[in-house]
Write an enzyme that holds these catalytic residues in place. Structure first.
Site, mmCIF file in Angstrom:
data_model
loop_
_atom_site.group_PDB
_atom_site.id
_atom_site.type_symbol
_atom_site.label_atom_id
_atom_site.label_comp_id
_atom_site.label_asym_id
_atom_site.label_seq_id
_atom_site.Cartn_x
_atom_site.Cartn_y
_atom_site.Cartn_z
ATOM 1 N N CYS A 282 3.213 -2.292 -2.696
ATOM 2 C CA CYS A 282 2.809 -0.837 -2.775
ATOM 3 C C CYS A 282 1.160 -0.799 -2.124
ATOM 4 O O CYS A 282 0.527 0.606 -1.683
ATOM 5 C CB CYS A 282 2.830 -0.137 -4.447
ATOM 6 S SG CYS A 282 4.068 -0.099 -4.609
ATOM 7 N N ARG A 352 6.774 -9.449 -1.067
ATOM 8 C CA ARG A 352 6.490 -8.420 0.291
ATOM 9 C C ARG A 352 4.840 -8.063 0.177
ATOM 10 O O ARG A 352 3.666 -8.557 -0.596
ATOM 11 C CB ARG A 352 7.099 -6.588 0.146
ATOM 12 C CG ARG A 352 8.378 -6.875 -0.229
ATOM 13 C CD ARG A 352 8.712 -5.478 -1.594
ATOM 14 N NE ARG A 352 8.937 -5.343 -2.536
ATOM 15 C CZ ARG A 352 9.250 -4.840 -2.974
ATOM 16 N NH1 ARG A 352 9.417 -4.267 -2.496
ATOM 17 N NH2 ARG A 352 9.326 -4.665 -4.750
HETATM 18 P P1 NAD Z 1 13.249 -1.981 -4.158
HETATM 19 O O1 NAD Z 1 13.089 -1.604 -2.490
HETATM 20 O O2 NAD Z 1 12.739 -2.676 -5.246
HETATM 21 O O3 NAD Z 1 14.151 -0.916 -4.759
HETATM 22 C C1 NAD Z 1 14.625 0.505 -4.671
HETATM 23 C C2 NAD Z 1 15.842 0.338 -4.370
HETATM 24 O O4 NAD Z 1 16.475 1.489 -4.358
HETATM 25 C C3 NAD Z 1 17.018 -0.728 -4.067
HETATM 26 O O5 NAD Z 1 17.316 -1.883 -4.215
HETATM 27 C C4 NAD Z 1 17.366 0.142 -2.688
HETATM 28 O O6 NAD Z 1 19.093 -0.498 -2.087
HETATM 29 C C5 NAD Z 1 17.721 1.776 -3.023
HETATM 30 N N1 NAD Z 1 17.937 2.542 -2.448
HETATM 31 C C6 NAD Z 1 18.202 2.815 -1.296
HETATM 32 N N2 NAD Z 1 18.573 4.742 -1.598
HETATM 33 C C7 NAD Z 1 19.320 4.269 -2.389
HETATM 34 C C8 NAD Z 1 20.209 5.500 -2.261
HETATM 35 N N3 NAD Z 1 20.541 6.378 -1.705
HETATM 36 N N4 NAD Z 1 21.365 5.370 -3.742
HETATM 37 C C9 NAD Z 1 21.550 4.170 -4.492
HETATM 38 N N5 NAD Z 1 20.200 3.243 -4.148
HETATM 39 C C10 NAD Z 1 19.242 3.110 -3.064
HETATM 40 O O7 NAD Z 1 11.665 -1.024 -4.687
HETATM 41 P P2 NAD Z 1 10.698 -0.449 -5.987
HETATM 42 O O8 NAD Z 1 9.581 -2.327 -5.176
HETATM 43 O O9 NAD Z 1 11.764 -1.212 -7.138
HETATM 44 O O10 NAD Z 1 9.827 0.460 -5.634
HETATM 45 C C11 NAD Z 1 10.993 1.975 -6.242
HETATM 46 C C12 NAD Z 1 9.525 2.856 -5.576
HETATM 47 O O11 NAD Z 1 8.976 2.618 -6.727
HETATM 48 C C13 NAD Z 1 8.748 2.525 -4.342
HETATM 49 O O12 NAD Z 1 8.221 4.380 -4.182
HETATM 50 C C14 NAD Z 1 7.721 2.054 -4.511
HETATM 51 O O13 NAD Z 1 6.266 2.337 -4.386
HETATM 52 C C15 NAD Z 1 7.364 2.709 -6.632
HETATM 53 N N6 NAD Z 1 6.588 1.418 -7.270
HETATM 54 C C16 NAD Z 1 6.665 0.218 -7.405
HETATM 55 C C17 NAD Z 1 6.299 -0.988 -7.818
HETATM 56 C C18 NAD Z 1 6.521 -2.567 -8.218
HETATM 57 O O14 NAD Z 1 5.530 -2.853 -8.605
HETATM 58 N N7 NAD Z 1 7.018 -2.557 -7.027
HETATM 59 C C19 NAD Z 1 5.156 -0.003 -9.070
HETATM 60 C C20 NAD Z 1 5.598 0.853 -8.967
HETATM 61 C C21 NAD Z 1 5.791 2.010 -8.666
HETATM 62 C C1 UGA Z 2 -0.034 -3.046 -8.645
HETATM 63 C C2 UGA Z 2 -0.594 -1.998 -9.727
HETATM 64 O O1 UGA Z 2 -1.364 -2.787 -10.447
HETATM 65 C C3 UGA Z 2 0.147 -1.522 -10.360
HETATM 66 O O2 UGA Z 2 -0.420 -0.266 -10.421
HETATM 67 C C4 UGA Z 2 1.185 -0.309 -9.885
HETATM 68 O O3 UGA Z 2 2.095 -0.160 -11.038
HETATM 69 C C5 UGA Z 2 1.737 -1.419 -8.680
HETATM 70 O O4 UGA Z 2 1.025 -1.815 -7.793
HETATM 71 C C6 UGA Z 2 2.820 -0.430 -7.612
HETATM 72 O O5 UGA Z 2 2.447 0.751 -7.230
HETATM 73 O O6 UGA Z 2 3.504 -0.810 -6.959
HETATM 74 P P1 UGA Z 2 1.099 -4.907 -8.546
HETATM 75 O O7 UGA Z 2 0.665 -4.691 -6.811
HETATM 76 O O8 UGA Z 2 2.543 -5.410 -8.847
HETATM 77 O O9 UGA Z 2 0.565 -3.782 -9.508
HETATM 78 O O10 UGA Z 2 0.257 -6.338 -8.592
HETATM 79 P P2 UGA Z 2 -1.155 -5.871 -9.400
HETATM 80 O O11 UGA Z 2 -1.429 -7.379 -10.310
HETATM 81 O O12 UGA Z 2 -1.744 -4.940 -8.721
HETATM 82 O O13 UGA Z 2 -1.538 -6.958 -7.387
HETATM 83 C C7 UGA Z 2 -2.118 -6.152 -6.366
HETATM 84 C C8 UGA Z 2 -2.755 -7.981 -5.526
HETATM 85 O O14 UGA Z 2 -3.858 -7.598 -5.998
HETATM 86 C C9 UGA Z 2 -1.865 -9.163 -5.669
HETATM 87 O O15 UGA Z 2 -1.787 -10.188 -4.398
HETATM 88 C C10 UGA Z 2 -2.710 -9.802 -6.499
HETATM 89 O O16 UGA Z 2 -3.650 -11.375 -6.243
HETATM 90 C C11 UGA Z 2 -4.032 -9.351 -6.488
HETATM 91 N N1 UGA Z 2 -5.484 -9.342 -7.252
HETATM 92 C C12 UGA Z 2 -5.183 -8.586 -8.154
HETATM 93 C C13 UGA Z 2 -7.077 -9.561 -6.915
HETATM 94 O O17 UGA Z 2 -6.481 -10.180 -5.711
HETATM 95 N N2 UGA Z 2 -7.210 -9.714 -7.656
HETATM 96 C C14 UGA Z 2 -7.767 -9.089 -8.760
HETATM 97 O O18 UGA Z 2 -8.283 -8.530 -9.227
HETATM 98 C C15 UGA Z 2 -6.069 -8.268 -8.716
#
Ligand code: NAD
Ligand code: UGA
Length: 472
Positions: A282, A352
């Site tokens: 992200c 990722r």
């Molecule tokens: P992900 O790729 O792990 O999961 C998304 C899922 O949606 C996939 O399994 C895909 O097959 C499914 N999908 C896509 N289109 C679909 C459809 N039309 N019908 C049914 N299923 C469908 O992604 P993620 O990491 O869960 O992230 C999802 C969203 O949340 C993103 O916008 C990301 O930015 C946000 N987000 C992610 C994190 C994180 O830590 N990964 C944290 C906060 C917010």
């Molecule tokens: C991050 C945010 O922390 C979440 O609040 C948010 O919801 C999420 O992105 C998202 O939108 O996907 P995440 O990427 O899962 O969460 O993990 P983090 O703990 O933020 O770490 C991100 C990266 O920064 C990692 O590679 C971690 O090793 C690195 N990091 C983190 C550092 O190098 N130094 C730090 O002090 C903290």
């Protein structure tokens, strides 16, 4: 009157949809939660009796799945069916950076969001509350509303339109601590214009979240706050990483510096760990998206500022690779290097944008033989990320690099020239340096890109040590 939610559908069973819905089901036993995904393999794994096969590794997740699955939490690919019976639908699909066309390399690809909105428009019943859980560019709710506007209750009568309400409810969980973040959030953010719908979603969270932690705003502030929160977190990491290089040049110690500056309440102690750059799905994607939006509004100075946060992140990874090659006499071709950690951070199997992946790719380019140990990342994932099949190192020729997955740390270390610590797994913090030194070629090196080792102990056992932000 607040609509009582009895049935939820979440579109997307990924890193966010899976754990978030598991916690909702656990905290709201009277609500039926259906998580749907078009990825049948993923759904199969969510339903596997063997909990070790869950598609996502998160501490605490297995226990919740055991308690709730097939009671009030269900995983399936029946997208249409579950959409049609839900009172509230969360859109939790992927929103990666666009790879082609207008905005490629910066804008978010909203294809999956649009498909979800069209499915909702077609199959959901009138009155359904639609919740944006994915991270989206500001103003996406407008697009979703525009699609939903064309829904019809009755194919023959275009005047009988269905009514939907769209809310923004971004997710702030971090991987590796997702369950704790969901159970004890710093805040829950709900953006919307319709108080009734906002109250329905609020009531859901009130099952376990204190009312003072639930913040309501308009749609656009909510959508934008999510992007800005991630940008600010990433900016702190680029800042501290830029200073890690300055510490190395001046014999200062980044750990002392982080502590000293972080004790100032205005700065705060979190997110000041220097490392190999931020990874994860992200931070980069969301900053790129922010840059795209700023450029769209002709805020070029603003976008240039945030571009620098990404540039420093790339620079830190390249800088580390260069140091490794330099210290190993300028060549690593044919040398065995032990890689400790492939996930983008500890306590997740997610790779990722992993800095480890990027650094490994550069080391392979130099012809190194990598023996990779990670407690959670599977071989097939590493092969996909490195775009190269696994080969036993003995069969690698010295010109082209190669990699193998080591079953344990000792196997990785044996006959290697260096240990490179790239993920901060707990088990890398305590190392039997004497044993490892006896297993390795001399001179043996440790490159600690996470600053987690006992450097003194390593030196005492004869190791040459390089550590991020450590000047001596
Ligand atoms: P992900 O790729 O792990 O999961 C998304 C899922 O949606 C996939 O399994 C895909 O097959 C499914 N999908 C896509 N289109 C679909 C459809 N039309 N019908 C049914 N299923 C469908 O992604 P993620 O990491 O869960 O992230 C999802 C969203 O949340 C993103 O916008 C990301 O930015 C946000 N987000 C992610 C994190 C994180 O830590 N990964 C944290 C906060 C917010
Ligand atoms: C991050 C945010 O922390 C979440 O609040 C948010 O919801 C999420 O992105 C998202 O939108 O996907 P995440 O990427 O899962 O969460 O993990 P983090 O703990 O933020 O770490 C991100 C990266 O920064 C990692 O590679 C971690 O090793 C690195 N990091 C983190 C550092 O190098 N130094 C730090 O002090 C903290």
């Amino acid at each position: 009157m607040t609509k009582k939610i009895k049935k939820i559908c979440c579109i997307g069973a990924g890193f966010v949809g899976g754990p978030t819905m598991a916690v909702i089901a656990d905290k709201c036993p009277n609500i039926i939660v259906n998580v749907v995904d078009i990825n049948k393999e993923r759904i199969k794994n969510w339903n596997d009796k063997d909990l070790a096969k869950l598609p996502i590794f998160e501490p605490g997740l297995k226990e919740i799945i055991k308690r709730c699955r097939n009671k009030n939490l269900f995983f399936s690919s029946n997208v249409e069916e579950q959409i049609s019976s839900a009172d509230m639908i969360f859109i939790s699909v992927n929103t990666p950076t666009k790879e082609r066309g207008i905005g490629a390399g910066q804008a978010s690809d909203l294809k999956w969001v649009e498909i979800s909105a069209r499915e909702i428009s077609k199959f959901a019943k009138s009155g359904t509350i639609v919740v944006e859980k994915s991270t989206l560019p500001v103003k996406t709710a407008q697009t979703i509303n525009n699609i939903l506007k064309y829904s019809k209750n009755n194919e023959d009568d275009s005047n009988l339109k269905k009514k939907f309400t769209v809310l923004s409810n971004p997710e702030f969980l971090a991987e590796g601590t997702a369950i704790n973040d969901l159970v004890n959030p710093d805040r829950v953010l709900i953006g919307g214009e319709d108080n009734e719908a906002i109250n329905s979603l609020k009531e859901l969270y009130l099952n376990w979240v204190d009312k003072d932690k639930i913040l309501t705003t308009n749609l656009w502030s909510s959508e934008l706050s999510k992007l800005i929160a991630n940008a600010l977190l990433a900016q702190r990491i680029s800042s501290i990483n830029s200073f890690s290089a300055l510490c190395e040049a001046t014999d200062a110690d980044i750990k002392d510096v982080s502590l000293a500056v972080g004790l100032d309440k205005r700065i705060g102690k979190y997110f000041l760990n220097a490392g190999p750059g931020f990874g994860g799905s992200c931070f980069k994607k969301d900053i790129l998206n922010l840059i795209y939006i700023c450029n769209h509004y002709r805020l070029n100075e603003v976008s240039a500022y945030w571009q620098k946060v990404l540039d420093v992140n790339d620079w830190q990874q390249k800088r580390i690779t260069t140091i490794i090659v330099d210290k190993l006499f300028g060549t690593i071709s044919g040398k065995k290097l032990a890689i400790f950690g492939f996930a983008f951070k500890a306590n997740t199997n997610d790779t990722r944008e992993s800095p480890s992946k990027n650094i490994c790719l550069e080391l392979l380019e130099e012809g190194a033989h990598l023996s990779i140990y990670d407690p959670q990342v599977m071989n097939h994932q590493i092969a996909a990320d490195l775009n190269m099949e696994e080969r036993k190192l003995l069969s690698c020729d010295s010109k082209s690099g190669g990699w193998e997955k080591a079953l344990c740390k000792e196997d990785a270390v044996k006959d290697s020239d260096a240990i490179i610590i790239l993920t901060e797994w707990e088990e890398f913090k305590v190392i039997d340096w004497d044993l490892y030194s006896s297993l390795m070629r001399s001179p043996s090196w440790v490159f600690d890109t996470r600053y987690i080792c006992n450097l003194k102990e390593a030196k005492n056992s004869g190791f040459n040590v390089w550590c991020v932000g450590y000047g001596k």
